[in-house]
Design a protein around this motif. Structure first.
Motif, PDB file in Angstrom:
ATOM      1  N   GLY A   1      37.125  92.754  37.269  1.00 51.38           N
ATOM      2  CA  GLY A   1      38.148  91.840  36.760  1.00 51.38           C
ATOM      3  C   GLY A   1      39.568  92.352  36.836  1.00 51.38           C
TER       4      GLY A   1
ATOM      5  N   GLY B   1      41.821  91.688  39.018  1.00 51.83           N
ATOM      6  CA  GLY B   1      42.754  90.640  39.418  1.00 51.83           C
ATOM      7  C   GLY B   1      43.549  90.944  40.677  1.00 51.83           C
TER       8      GLY B   1
ATOM      9  N   CYS C   1      42.663  90.807  43.749  1.00 51.73           N
ATOM     10  CA  CYS C   1      42.414  89.815  44.798  1.00 51.73           C
ATOM     11  C   CYS C   1      43.232  88.557  44.528  1.00 51.73           C
TER      12      CYS C   1
ATOM     13  N   GLN D   1      40.072  83.951  39.190  1.00 55.81           N
ATOM     14  CA  GLN D   1      39.106  84.518  38.249  1.00 55.81           C
ATOM     15  C   GLN D   1      38.506  83.377  37.440  1.00 55.81           C
TER      16      GLN D   1
ATOM     17  N   VAL E   1      35.747  87.631  39.722  1.00 53.08           N
ATOM     18  CA  VAL E   1      36.265  87.012  40.935  1.00 53.08           C
ATOM     19  C   VAL E   1      35.510  85.717  41.263  1.00 53.08           C
TER      20      VAL E   1
ATOM     21  N   PRO F   1      39.637  97.468  43.723  1.00 50.59           N
ATOM     22  CA  PRO F   1      39.346  98.849  43.316  1.00 50.59           C
ATOM     23  C   PRO F   1      37.871  99.226  43.414  1.00 50.59           C
TER      24      PRO F   1
HETATM   25  S1  SF4 Z   1      36.867  91.324  43.114  1.00 53.28           S
HETATM   26 FE1  SF4 Z   1      37.854  93.295  43.068  1.00 53.28          FE
HETATM   27  S2  SF4 Z   1      40.029  92.780  43.174  1.00 53.28           S
HETATM   28 FE2  SF4 Z   1      39.001  90.897  42.592  1.00 53.28          FE
HETATM   29  S3  SF4 Z   1      39.031  90.858  40.346  1.00 53.28           S
HETATM   30 FE3  SF4 Z   1      37.081  91.797  40.963  1.00 53.28          FE
HETATM   31  S4  SF4 Z   1      37.521  93.974  40.968  1.00 53.28           S
HETATM   32 FE4  SF4 Z   1      39.478  92.966  40.996  1.00 53.28          FE
END
Ligand code: SF4
Ligand code: HEM
Lengths: 404, 64
Positions: free
Chosen positions: B12, B14, B16, B26, B32, B55
């Protein structure tokens, strides 16, 4: 530049951490360690040798490698700051636990720190910032930017978010400073005990009389359903309060200082207020408020031609990764228009900062409003007289005397 | 273009949604999710940066 060759046995590796001399530059010794190789060796205060990863790509790879542990509760987890010595066995939620415990705790908390939730609190943060600037301007034309502005912004915001009465802020601001700044284990224990006691009482009170903050939600959703116990809720609250108090304050104050020392960059933001969003990323990269992360190897790991053995201490240098010439062009140049992608100011891997989107909003609104409202802002003392925090701490000024 | 998201890994952060808001968002759990009609946003050059920005390596993008 010193080569990071293996040192002859008997000559101890340089000590870590070391204090910065310039508030926004890594210590000279660290930059000397940026050799051809992505890791070097250092010595902790207790004489324990540690690996220090300095390369951007290598550090990122290490931070997603499950063979590295962040389990602070492990009896021989590396100790970087003397105050935490002998506290083996006391584990901190989130930041100090490995998966699967980590994943369970993080899942409970991310809805409260998601992008949408954070965007919804923008007006609250803006109001807070405006009020603080009004007060500062009314009292002016001088101020300590740390106590008048950089500290109350994140402090009030985290209290509001958690549902902790801000009326008590003096109490835990002082304790949290005492805890982080403690010189001895006894001092740290005393501050910790008081913080724990306060939050323990608060969680009890909230169980009886629910409010509408994050803690209340945690209690309602998780404690009542038996997913969390009382101690875990208290410890989570403690970690969030400490993290909310001790980091963003530096990002705001050190951010302001860095901009004041780079007038051409400040001018870019004056002309184009939209550029502040990108400037926040560059500030996070360039200043590396959190300077390093600590891990311990659970298995042997090969890196850069060396073998990190199971049980070895591993430091990941945020400030050197963020200044790696292989990842950033002219890494030591502060350029607010640089698209500072993939910086590790908030870490990387499963422990990447939970509060990052809150911090981004706070820094952006605080610095954006400061620039817009006080065009004549300048340092009231020469920069080399600004007192700064010790090398093990979050990096930033202790006080920042300004005038306008 | 094929986009794969691994919600089990997601923490989470964020990144992306911040990097390519036309494609990633989200959900209520702050995990995601793909934006409805995200296919329209795949021309965003920043999209290719998302796998590196995440990450925890929860996002893969491949051609085809
Ligand atoms: S997919 Fe990766 S970048 Fe996107 S919210 Fe989840 S951890 Fe963060
Ligand atoms: C500019 C401000 C901030 C900086 C530079 C920063 C930096 C960091 C870094 C580097 C980490 C990773 C540590 C590691 O991997 O060992 C981290 C984790 C964390 N941060 Fe922040 N932080 C900031 C603000 C905040 C705020 C405001 C909060 C408030 C809630 C917060 C809460 C946390 C938590 C809970 C973790 C642990 C997350 C986990 O283990 O899953 N941080 N932070």
């Amino acid at each position: 530049m010193t080569e990071t060759e293996i040192r002859p046995t008997g000559s101890p590796a340089p000590s870590f951490p070391q204090d910065r001399t310039c508030p926004y530059q890594p210590p000279q010794a660290y930059t000397d360690w940026r050799g051809e190789r992505p890791l070097t060796q250092v010595t902790l205060f207790d004489g324990r040798p540690a690996w220090m990863v300095t390369g951007h790509a290598e550090g990122r790879a290490m931070l997603v490698d499950p063979r590295l542990s962040a389990d602070w509760g492990h009896p021989v987890f590396p100790v970087v700051v003397q105050r935490t010595e002998g506290r083996g066995g006391l584990s901190f939620p989130l930041i100090g636990v490995d998966d699967p415990v980590h994943a369970r705790q993080r899942r409970m908390l991310i809805p409260s720190f998601g992008v949408k939730r954070m965007n919804a609190i923008r007006p609250m943060v803006q109001e807070l910032v405006d009020q603080l600037l009004d007060d500062m301007l009314a009292k002016g034309p001088t101020a300590d930017l740390v106590s008048a502005f950089a500290l109350p912004v994140p402090s009030m915001a985290i209290c509001e978010l958690l549902g902790v009465p801000y009326a008590d802020h003096d109490f835990f601001e002082e304790r949290s400073r005492n805890f982080v700044g403690a010189k001895t284990t006894a001092e740290a224990d005393a501050a910790f005990g008081e913080l724990y006691g306060y939050l323990h009482g608060l969680v009890g009170k909230k169980q009886a009389e629910p409010g509408d903050g994050l803690l209340d939600e945690l209690i309602a959703r998780q404690l009542e359903e038996g997913e969390l116990d009382h101690n875990e809720v208290v410890m989570i609250a403690l970690v969030l309060l400490l993290a909310g108090h001790e980091t963003t304050v530096n990002a705001i104050s050190l951010g302001a200082l860095t901009l004041l020392q780079h007038p051409d960059q400040l001018e870019v933001l004056r002309r184009d207020p939209e550029a502040v969003t990108g400037a926040v990323e560059e500030l996070l990269r360039f200043t590396s408020v959190s300077d390093y992360m600590v891990r311990m190897a659970k298995e042997d790991i090969e890196l850069g031609g060396e073998t990190i053995k199971a049980g070895d201490a591993v430091l990941i240098s945020i400030s050197l990764m963020n200044r790696d010439g292989k990842a950033y062009e002219d890494p030591d140049t502060f350029d607010v228009r640089r698209k500072a992608r993939h910086h590790v100011g908030f870490g990387h891997g499963i422990h990447q900062c939970l509060g990052q989107n809150l911090a981004r909003i706070e820094i952006e609104i605080a610095l954006g409003s400061l620039i817009a409202r006080i065009p004549g802002l300048r340092l009231a003392v020469p920069v080399d007289q600004v007192p700064i925090k010790a090398g093990h701490d979050a990096q930033g000024p202790v006080e920042l005397p300004v005038t306008w | 273009m094929r986009i794969t998201i691994d919600r089990d890994r997601c923490i989470g952060s964020g990144q992306c949604a911040m990097t390519a808001p036309g494609v990633f968002t989200q959900d209520d759990e702050a995990l995601v999710a793909l934006v409805p009609g995200y296919e329209d946003g795949t021309g965003d050059p920043r999209l290719l940066d998302v796998p590196m920005a995440c990450p925890v390596q929860a996002i893969e993008i491949s051609e085809g």
